[in-house]
Structures are given as C-alpha cells and as structure tokens.
Write a protein that holds these residues in place. Structure first.
Motif, PDB file in Angstrom:
ATOM      1  N   LEU A 193       0.836  -1.203   0.000  1.00  0.00           N
ATOM      2  CA  LEU A 193       0.000   0.000   0.000  1.00  0.00           C
ATOM      3  C   LEU A 193       0.869   1.249   0.000  1.00  0.00           C
ATOM      4  O   LEU A 193       0.618   2.201  -0.753  1.00  0.00           O
ATOM      5  CB  LEU A 193      -0.932  -0.014   1.214  1.00  0.00           C
ATOM      6  CG  LEU A 193      -2.030  -1.074   1.191  1.00  0.00           C
ATOM      7  CD1 LEU A 193      -2.718  -1.170   2.549  1.00  0.00           C
ATOM      8  CD2 LEU A 193      -3.059  -0.757   0.110  1.00  0.00           C
ATOM      9  N   ARG A 194       1.896   1.250   0.818  1.00  0.00           N
ATOM     10  CA  ARG A 194       2.778   2.420   0.906  1.00  0.00           C
ATOM     11  C   ARG A 194       3.472   2.693  -0.425  1.00  0.00           C
ATOM     12  O   ARG A 194       3.593   3.851  -0.858  1.00  0.00           O
ATOM     13  CB  ARG A 194       3.804   2.186   2.012  1.00  0.00           C
ATOM     14  CG  ARG A 194       4.881   3.276   2.125  1.00  0.00           C
ATOM     15  CD  ARG A 194       5.831   2.981   3.274  1.00  0.00           C
ATOM     16  NE  ARG A 194       6.446   1.666   3.166  1.00  0.00           N
ATOM     17  CZ  ARG A 194       7.515   1.399   2.418  1.00  0.00           C
ATOM     18  NH1 ARG A 194       8.091   2.360   1.709  1.00  0.00           N
ATOM     19  NH2 ARG A 194       8.027   0.177   2.389  1.00  0.00           N
ATOM     20  N   LEU A 201       0.074   3.053  -3.687  1.00  0.00           N
ATOM     21  CA  LEU A 201      -1.085   3.949  -3.777  1.00  0.00           C
ATOM     22  C   LEU A 201      -0.767   5.224  -4.543  1.00  0.00           C
ATOM     23  O   LEU A 201      -1.530   5.651  -5.421  1.00  0.00           O
ATOM     24  CB  LEU A 201      -1.616   4.273  -2.378  1.00  0.00           C
ATOM     25  CG  LEU A 201      -2.433   3.168  -1.706  1.00  0.00           C
ATOM     26  CD1 LEU A 201      -2.793   3.557  -0.276  1.00  0.00           C
ATOM     27  CD2 LEU A 201      -3.703   2.889  -2.505  1.00  0.00           C
ATOM     28  N   GLY A 202       0.343   5.847  -4.223  1.00  0.00           N
ATOM     29  CA  GLY A 202       0.682   7.086  -4.915  1.00  0.00           C
ATOM     30  C   GLY A 202       0.839   6.877  -6.406  1.00  0.00           C
ATOM     31  O   GLY A 202       0.341   7.667  -7.229  1.00  0.00           O
ATOM     32  N   ALA A 203       1.517   5.789  -6.787  1.00  0.00           N
ATOM     33  CA  ALA A 203       1.727   5.505  -8.205  1.00  0.00           C
ATOM     34  C   ALA A 203       0.412   5.221  -8.919  1.00  0.00           C
ATOM     35  O   ALA A 203       0.200   5.660 -10.055  1.00  0.00           O
ATOM     36  CB  ALA A 203       2.671   4.314  -8.353  1.00  0.00           C
ATOM     37  N   ILE A 204      -0.496   4.487  -8.276  1.00  0.00           N
ATOM     38  CA  ILE A 204      -1.778   4.144  -8.907  1.00  0.00           C
ATOM     39  C   ILE A 204      -2.549   5.410  -9.273  1.00  0.00           C
ATOM     40  O   ILE A 204      -3.039   5.558 -10.409  1.00  0.00           O
ATOM     41  CB  ILE A 204      -2.606   3.250  -7.969  1.00  0.00           C
ATOM     42  CG1 ILE A 204      -1.953   1.869  -7.836  1.00  0.00           C
ATOM     43  CG2 ILE A 204      -4.039   3.112  -8.474  1.00  0.00           C
ATOM     44  CD1 ILE A 204      -2.532   1.017  -6.724  1.00  0.00           C
ATOM     45  N   PHE A 218      -0.977  -3.566  -7.011  1.00  0.00           N
ATOM     46  CA  PHE A 218      -0.222  -3.454  -5.767  1.00  0.00           C
ATOM     47  C   PHE A 218       1.092  -4.218  -5.882  1.00  0.00           C
ATOM     48  O   PHE A 218       1.123  -5.448  -5.861  1.00  0.00           O
ATOM     49  CB  PHE A 218      -1.058  -3.962  -4.587  1.00  0.00           C
ATOM     50  CG  PHE A 218      -2.256  -3.105  -4.304  1.00  0.00           C
ATOM     51  CD1 PHE A 218      -2.105  -1.819  -3.802  1.00  0.00           C
ATOM     52  CD2 PHE A 218      -3.528  -3.566  -4.580  1.00  0.00           C
ATOM     53  CE1 PHE A 218      -3.208  -1.011  -3.559  1.00  0.00           C
ATOM     54  CE2 PHE A 218      -4.638  -2.769  -4.332  1.00  0.00           C
ATOM     55  CZ  PHE A 218      -4.476  -1.483  -3.828  1.00  0.00           C
ATOM     56  N   LEU A 219       2.171  -3.457  -5.997  1.00  0.00           N
ATOM     57  CA  LEU A 219       3.502  -4.024  -6.171  1.00  0.00           C
ATOM     58  C   LEU A 219       4.366  -3.694  -4.954  1.00  0.00           C
ATOM     59  O   LEU A 219       4.055  -2.791  -4.180  1.00  0.00           O
ATOM     60  CB  LEU A 219       4.145  -3.479  -7.450  1.00  0.00           C
ATOM     61  CG  LEU A 219       3.339  -3.700  -8.739  1.00  0.00           C
ATOM     62  CD1 LEU A 219       4.058  -3.065  -9.923  1.00  0.00           C
ATOM     63  CD2 LEU A 219       3.081  -5.175  -9.001  1.00  0.00           C
ATOM     64  N   ASP A 272       9.371  -4.973 -15.721  1.00  0.00           N
ATOM     65  CA  ASP A 272       8.264  -5.541 -16.475  1.00  0.00           C
ATOM     66  C   ASP A 272       6.944  -5.374 -15.718  1.00  0.00           C
ATOM     67  O   ASP A 272       5.921  -5.027 -16.311  1.00  0.00           O
ATOM     68  CB  ASP A 272       8.542  -7.020 -16.740  1.00  0.00           C
ATOM     69  CG  ASP A 272       7.426  -7.686 -17.512  1.00  0.00           C
ATOM     70  OD1 ASP A 272       7.025  -7.129 -18.545  1.00  0.00           O
ATOM     71  OD2 ASP A 272       6.966  -8.759 -17.095  1.00  0.00           O
ATOM     72  N   GLN A 273       6.939  -5.600 -14.420  1.00  0.00           N
ATOM     73  CA  GLN A 273       5.726  -5.431 -13.626  1.00  0.00           C
ATOM     74  C   GLN A 273       5.306  -3.962 -13.547  1.00  0.00           C
ATOM     75  O   GLN A 273       4.113  -3.649 -13.608  1.00  0.00           O
ATOM     76  CB  GLN A 273       5.935  -5.989 -12.218  1.00  0.00           C
ATOM     77  CG  GLN A 273       6.022  -7.498 -12.153  1.00  0.00           C
ATOM     78  CD  GLN A 273       6.370  -7.983 -10.762  1.00  0.00           C
ATOM     79  OE1 GLN A 273       7.413  -7.637 -10.193  1.00  0.00           O
ATOM     80  NE2 GLN A 273       5.487  -8.791 -10.195  1.00  0.00           N
TER      81      GLN A 273
END
Length: 867
Positions: free
Chosen positions: A251-252, A255-258, A309-310, A317-318
């Motif tokens: 989450l940390r 979230l910002g990237a999403i 969520f990575l 690639d992801q």
C-alpha cells in the motif's frame, strides 16, 4: 470547478454528435410482417429491429444483497423508453430461470409472464407508440454477480447484463442507469455514478446512486463488500479507490503511483484527443483474482489487485505492465465508452485503440521506458501465437448472435490489431492519423460507430488505398513469409531483393514498412527502410554499400511476418547493440524454429544459453528466459531434458550470480525455478524457501514464496513433508489463503486426490474462480505430471461448450491453453484430432479456439518427433 467544465464539454460534444447525426438521412428498418423469432441469445436481426424501434432508454434498478451468499439477491426494475411502433411483441433479454421472474407490469397494467428462450416477451397489446414503462419484480441472476462471502462485483461484458436482470442487451441501445443498492451495514460500494444519498438501518444500508451517464449495457457496473476506501485528488481531479489489500508495504509503495498513473493517462488522452474527460466521475476498484487485467466501466473501473499493488521487488516488467494496464483502461473512456461499436463484431476497435494509446502513454509516463522495445515484446509473440495456427482468425470477425461475442476476444484483437494500427499510422503519418481519430471521436461522441465509419474518415486523409489495405490486414487472418536474395561483387552490394508470400500458400500481399540492418565486422551498421508494397521489391538504398558481415531483417521490430535469417547472424549477435533489434531477432528466431526453419529446438536453446549472459536489457531477459524454458519443457524429449538439466541449471544459476541488476536477477531466479529438474537444483530452491533467504540481490515477496512452494510441490519435493500446508500457514491475507487452499488438491502427490480435483471441475460451482482454475490446470498438466494427467484431456474437451456458456470471455481459451499447452505426445495430439473428427458441426469459433490452443501440441509432436 473543473467538474462543471468537463460536464459542459460533454454536453457540447453530445449536441455536436446529435447535430452530425441529424445531417445524415436516418436509415429505417421495415417492420417484419410476422413477429421476430424468439431464440437464445441476441440475434443481429433482433438487435437491428430493436434499434429501429427504441430510444430514450433508462433503467431504475434496485437490488438487495443479503449477508449470506447462498441467499438470493431480491431485485426490481423500471424500464422507461420511447417506442416507435407497438405492432410487434417486444423482447427483453433475461438468461435465467423463469421462476426468478415474480411480477410484470407494463404501463401500469399487470401482464402475464411469457419467458422463453432467454427472453421476457412483452405482448404488443400492452405497449403503445411513444413513452412506455415496464416494471419487473425478480430475483437477480448470480452468474455475473461474482458473489463471494464478503464482496461481489458485476462483470457484464459482452452480453452478461442479461444474466443479472431483464435488459435490452446490445451495445447500440445506450441508456442511463439509476441504481439503488441495499447491502450489509459494514460494506462499501462503488457504481458508475456518484452516490446521491444513503440510509442506514439495523438490517443494513441502502445506497442511492444518481442516474449514470448514457452508457452501453455491458458497461453497467457496481462493486460492493468489505473494502477499504482511499480518496485522492490528482491534478485537480477527485478519484476514489476501493481495495482489499492488507500488505502495508504494498500500500505504501503503490497507492501514490496508482493515482498518479491514472492522472497522467487522463492528461495525455485529453491532449491527444482534444476532448476533456467525458464522464461525471472517475473511480476504480481493485479486486482479488479478477478475471481480466481490468474492465473499463464508466466511473468505476475494475482491476486485478495483484497488478496494481507491487512491492520493493517489482521488476521493470511489472511496473510497465501496471502502467500499461491503467493507461489501457483509461483510454477506453474515449475509445469504447464515449464512442462504442455498433455491434460486437467491432469489439476489436475499442481494444486496439486502448492498447495503442496505452503504449503511447507508457512511453511518456514511465521513466526510462523503451516504447519500441515494449511494443515488440508485448505484441508480436502473442499475435504470432494465434496467427501461425490453423485456427487463426481475422481482426474483424462476423457475428450473428451476441451469445457468441465472447469468442471474438483473444490475442489477435489485443496484439495483432495494435501492430496493424501502428503500420496504418506509419502509412498515413502521425499527425494525419491523430486528426482522423479526433474527427471520429467528435463525430460519434456518446454514440456508436463501425470500423468502416473510421476507415472512411481516415481514407480522406491519405492518398493510400486504405480499402485494399484493410482487406488483408483487418478482414483476413494469417501472416506473410519473407525471403531475400543478396548479390555482391568486389566487396560491394550489387542488389538486394525481398519477396513475400502468405504462410498458408494463398495469393495475398501485406503492404507494410520495415527496416533491414546491414551489420559490419567492426560494429558499424546501416539501416535501410523497405516499403514492401509489392510481392517482390528491390532495395535501391543497399546498392553500392559495402558487403556486410550479416543482415538483420525487421531490425526495428515494426514489420509483421516471418523474416529470413542470415546464416552468419547467430555468430555475430553480440554486435547488435540496440535492444529493440535484439528483441525482434529473438522473436524471429523462435518463430522460424517453430516452423522447422533454420534451427532445431535444441540448437536454438544452445544459442539462447550463449546469449543470455550477454543480455543486460531486463525486458529482453524476460523474453529470452520465457522462450528458453518453453523449448526446454515443450520441445525436448523427456530423456533429452534430463540429460541437459545439470548443465542448464548450472548455466542459469551462474548467469543469475553474474548479473548485477536486481530486477534481472529476479527474472533469472524465476527461470531457475522453472527449469529445476535435478535433486541438487530442487534442494537449493527448497533451502531458499525454508529459510526465506533468497540469493544475494534478489528480493522475494510472499507471493514469490508461494510460487516457489507450488513449483516444489509439483515436483513432489520434499517427499517427506508436504510443503503447501506450511506455506499456507505463512500467508496472512485471507484472499490469498483461499487461493492456495483451492490449488492444493491439484498439486497433491496422490494421484487419486488430483483425479478427484479434476472431476470436481465438471461442476460449474467449482469453476467460479476462473483465475484459480486456470492456475490449477497449469499445475495439473505440468510436463512432470503428464503421464497421469493425459487421461483428463477427453473430458476437458467435452466440457468446452459448457465453459463457454457459463464462463467469462477469456475462460474457454485459457482452459484449453492450460490443459493442452505442455503436451508433446502423439496420443495427446490424437485426442484433439479425434474430438474434432467426432464433432464435424462443432461451433466454428470454439473449433478455432481449440486449434489455436492445440498449436503448441501439434508443433511439439512434429518437432520432437524429428529429433
């Protein structure tokens, strides 16, 4: 406020679209002399008639979701519409049991329920020209509600709205939906439109949503359940996310990237299209084990949670895949949602533009991304994987009934179509192409259009004959094969001639542009553009150039087909400094090997083992290791594989240790995990899992350790103590625990347990979690289990028609691919041939899917048999 600006812009576009439509004569459909036949699905005849009769559609839909999954969802709806003529009965689509329909009222009068062949038939006597109102009390169908113990979500593409509620389920009857949802008190919910108000009682809470934008039925959506809600404002736009992720680090880090990627994608698309975001809100939901990567519901996009969520171990690639997925679904807001296909034969249009735009967005949104490299690796192997098969389908396909629309989806529309579109952009020029798309979007905004509508707009902007170009690229399947003739004299090229022919032997020509690279011993290169507009062309730019060490065809990766291989190429591959050229080369080597040209499988595997330590580009390492392990498991005899295993495992492990890049090391570790066959290799992997101590520089997450445990379990290692119960005890997230519990019987060391698991899949209820089923099948049919699993093939094929009827759009092909993809024996190939021979009238589109999925098996049988 920006929201008001966007809303007004949308209204203006709607007015412009209506004005444009008003300028054209309205086509009329003659009313059939006899009532339309009532038959399953939604026939094109029925859809055409309803489009000619219905307008101003609106649905007011109320659903009460009980706390217990086993209890039915009680529902009611009011459908309002304008009717041109009341001389025919009117068919509503409802693919459910008749007893779920409780009461029907038409224009205030009770009407008897006439439900047959998946339709609720409204008698003509109850209807009237002009405004009509149909009220229905019913129990909602569960098939597409995706009900879990503590959450549910709709997924209605392409024709699944009719499995939940009575509806005019066709893409060109757009409507506004007003949803009222009653759910347990601890649940959150998200829908197409903003929440207007809510009421909370001891029994639960009722959420009343505002009327939605005017959308196609397959885009109607809601999700409800025990979710966490996150609200952010990015670049002036409010967005909300519902999710069930419990990993604090993910989450940390995510979230910002999403939220940022969504905002960047919206900004790019507004600028590219010249049209502000055209709908009232923009929110999204992350769903565990969602059937697809994402689904473009207006105002409520659905995503597979694991893609969003990575963690710190995420590879390039992801990261690119997440950006591409978000950009793809965001692009659909314009391409598919704002302008929608008239009929699902053009479903490919929304997908091609979503992928096409996603590639462009990722190019500018992701730092250090290589757009051309990603394009080659994402699209070409997947497109060739279908286009080389006996079941290859064209990009644009015929469709007589929406019940077969799901079979149109696949790698041709997702991957060959973007290749085609990029060739078209190159043919026209980027700016002319963009202006054509802008005209198309503005002309058909909030309405529907066809591929010929777009081709007509684009054709006016180029001197090229797009109609002829369209015939071979869009309306026909297959790919060309190229050959060449190089003549030299005194160390100089005197002529270079290229020819093309269709792979299937037909007399077709694919006009296209691509490059040929002249590579010299000292590392110098010279790139020449080829305009392959005829069956044979000379390359005048080559004449007079020094004789090269070798030629690399399709060096920029933009050409489509099977290209020749210079006999000196493999000895000089180290001279290819451009990662795109190397990727295009790897793809072409593999395709030629599969076709029995130039290399046997073992020969190409040896080339790859030599090149892998030299390759430093992460995306290319993924491509190479994927091709290498495919050859290892699918195209070598078991005894040859066993003999090669010690050397292969050693080479992969040494490459992992020598590579310094963490992401590359992780990809190489996955290759080691995939290839492990000897006890030494399996013991090393087990110690990593047991101690949770990965190799230096490799970061493994909970999901990585689960995948490692599954890889060891399918190898029955360790034999003394089953590994999966111990991995299950490590997992905290409840959704991920349920997934592993589902998979465990498919990996049992005991054959009887695996037999019972496979037998359970004949029950539709046990196939609800399609992503889990596909994963389980992959382990069930792993090459190490082939001797005991081949007996499942006849029943797997027998279930295919039922799976198409009950599963989502990708499930039939995924079922087949996971079932057939790892076999190489004549007996397995014979099972497929015998099935097809026994079913000469089999559904043509399912037959094509079967031939596509069986292609690896058929080629393996031939290639392994030659060894």
């Amino acid at each position: 406020m920006k929201y008001r600006k966007y809303a007004h812009s949308g209204a203006l576009l709607l007015a412009l679209g209506m004005l444009a439509c008003a300028k054209k004569p309205v086509a009329t459909t003659q009313r059939p002399a006899a009532p339309l036949p009532v038959e399953p699905g939604v026939s094109q005849q029925l859809a055409t008639y309803r489009k000619s009769q219905l307008s101003s559609l609106g649905y007011a839909l109320a659903l009460a979701v009980p706390p217990e999954k086993a209890q039915p969802v009680v529902a009611s709806e009011v459908i309002r519409f304008e009717l041109r003529s009341a001389e025919q009965p009117l068919q509503l689509d409802f693919k459910e049991k008749t007893e779920r329909l409780k009461q029907l009222t038409v224009n205030g009068q009770p009407v008897g329920i006439d439900h047959r062949q998946e339709h609720l038939v409204i008698p003509a006597a109850a209807l009237k020209p002009g405004r009509n109102e149909v009220a229905i009390e019913f129990l909602a169908g569960d098939l597409s509600l995706n009900r879990n113990e503590d959450f549910l979500y709709t997924l209605l593409v392409p024709d699944r709205a009719r499995t939940v509620f009575p509806v005019f389920d066709q893409p060109n009857l757009k409507a506004s939906f007003q949803l009222t949802l009653t759910v347990p008190s601890g649940w959150q919910a998200l829908a197409n439109s903003p929440l207007r108000d809510s009421t909370v009682t001891a029994a639960g809470k009722t959420l009343r949503f505002a009327p939605s934008d005017t959308i196609s039925t397959y885009l109607f959506s809601f999700a409800a359940g025990k979710f966490q809600r996150v609200a952010r404002r990015e670049q002036g736009r409010a967005m909300e996310l519902l999710h069930r992720e419990t990993d604090a680090d993910k989450l940390r880090l995510s979230l910002g990237a999403i939220f940022q990627i969504h905002a960047d994608a919206l900004g790019f698309l507004e600028k590219y299209t010249g049209i502000p975001y055209p709908f009232r809100k923009f929110d999204f939901v992350a769903l565990p084990d969602f059937q697809y990567g994402g689904m473009e519901h207006v105002g409520a996009i659905d995503y597979k949670a694991s893609t969003l969520f990575l963690d710190e171990g995420a590879t390039q690639d992801q990261l690119l895949a997440r950006s591409s997925l978000i950009s793809h679904e965001t692009a659909h807001m314009w391409f598919g949602d704002l302008v929608t296909m008239q009929w699902f034969n053009d479903v490919w249009m929304k997908e091609v533009f979503a992928n096409f735009m996603a590639d462009k967005i990722t190019q500018v949104a992701v730092p250090n991304s290589n757009y051309d490299l990603k394009f080659v690796i994402d699209h070409y192997p997947a497109a060739y994987g279908v286009d080389r098969t006996a079941g290859a389908n064209p990009i644009r396909q015929d469709l007589d009934n929406l019940k077969d629309a799901g079979s149109l989806y696949g790698n041709i529309i997702y991957h060959k179509a973007p290749i085609m579109m990029r060739q078209l952009e190159r043919l026209m020029g980027e700016e002319a192409f963009r202006q054509g798309l802008q005209e198309y979007l503005k002309k058909y905004a909030y309405g529907n259009a066809t591929w010929p509508d777009l081709i007509q707009i684009l054709d006016a902007r180029t001197p090229a004959d797009l109609q002829a170009w369209n015939q071979v690229w869009v309306n026909q399947p297959g790919r060309p094969m190229f050959d060449y003739d190089l003549k030299t004299n005194g160390g100089q090229i005197t002529s270079l001639t290229l020819t093309q022919k269709a792979e299937d032997g037909s007399n077709r020509l694919w006009p296209q542009l691509f490059e040929v690279l002249l590579v010299y011993p000292d590392g110098r290169t010279k790139e020449l553009m080829v305009n392959m507009s005829q069956r044979q062309i000379a390359v005048p730019g080559a004449v007079g150039e020094a004789e090269p060490a070798f030629l690399l065809f399709n060096s920029t990766g933009l050409g489509y087909g099977m290209f020749p291989i210079d006999e000196q190429l493999t000895a000089g591959m180290a001279r290819l400094t451009n990662p795109v050229a190397r990727a295009a080369n790897y793809v072409n080597l593999y395709e030629n090997m599969l076709s029995g040209r130039y290399f046997a499988p073992r020969q190409l595997l040896d080339v790859y083992l030599r090149e892998l330590p030299r390759e430093q580009e992460e995306l290319n390492i993924r491509l190479l290791t994927g091709q290498l392990t495919d050859i290892y498991w699918k195209l070598l005899r078991p005894q040859e594989r066993a003999a090669l295993a010690p050397a292969l495992e050693k080479a992969l492990w040494q490459t992992l240790q020598q590579n310094k890049a963490p992401n590359a090391k992780k990809l190489l570790f996955k290759a080691c995990q995939s290839a492990a066959l000897t006890q030494d290799a399996q013991t090393r992997l087990y110690q990593i899992w047991d101690k949770q101590q990965p190799p230096a520089g490799v970061k493994l997450t909970e999901e990585d350790y689960t995948a490692l445990a599954l890889a060891l379990a399918v190898r029955d290692y360790p034999a003394s103590q089953p590994i999966l119960p111990r991995q299950l005890a490590r997992i905290q997230n409840p959704d991920r625990r349920k997934r592993l519990q589902f998979l465990m019987p498919a990996l049992a060391a005991d054959v009887a347990t695996r037999d019972a698991f496979f037998a359970s899949l004949s029950d539709e209820k046990n196939r609800e979690k399609e992503a889990w089923v596909v994963s389980a099948l992959g382990y069930l049919h792993h090459p190490l289990r082939a001797a005991t699993s081949e007996k499942y093939l006849p029943q797997s094929l027998a279930l295919l028609e039922e799976i198409q009827q009950t599963g989502d759009i990708f499930f039939p092909y995924s079922w087949l691919q996971a079932t057939l993809g790892s076999y190489q024996t004549p007996s397995a190939a014979r099972t497929v041939h015998d099935f097809l021979a026994a079913h000469p009238q089999y559904n043509p589109k399912l037959r094509a899917k079967l031939l596509q999925a069986a292609d690896d098996l058929f080629r393996a049988e031939k290639l392994v048999g030659r060894l």
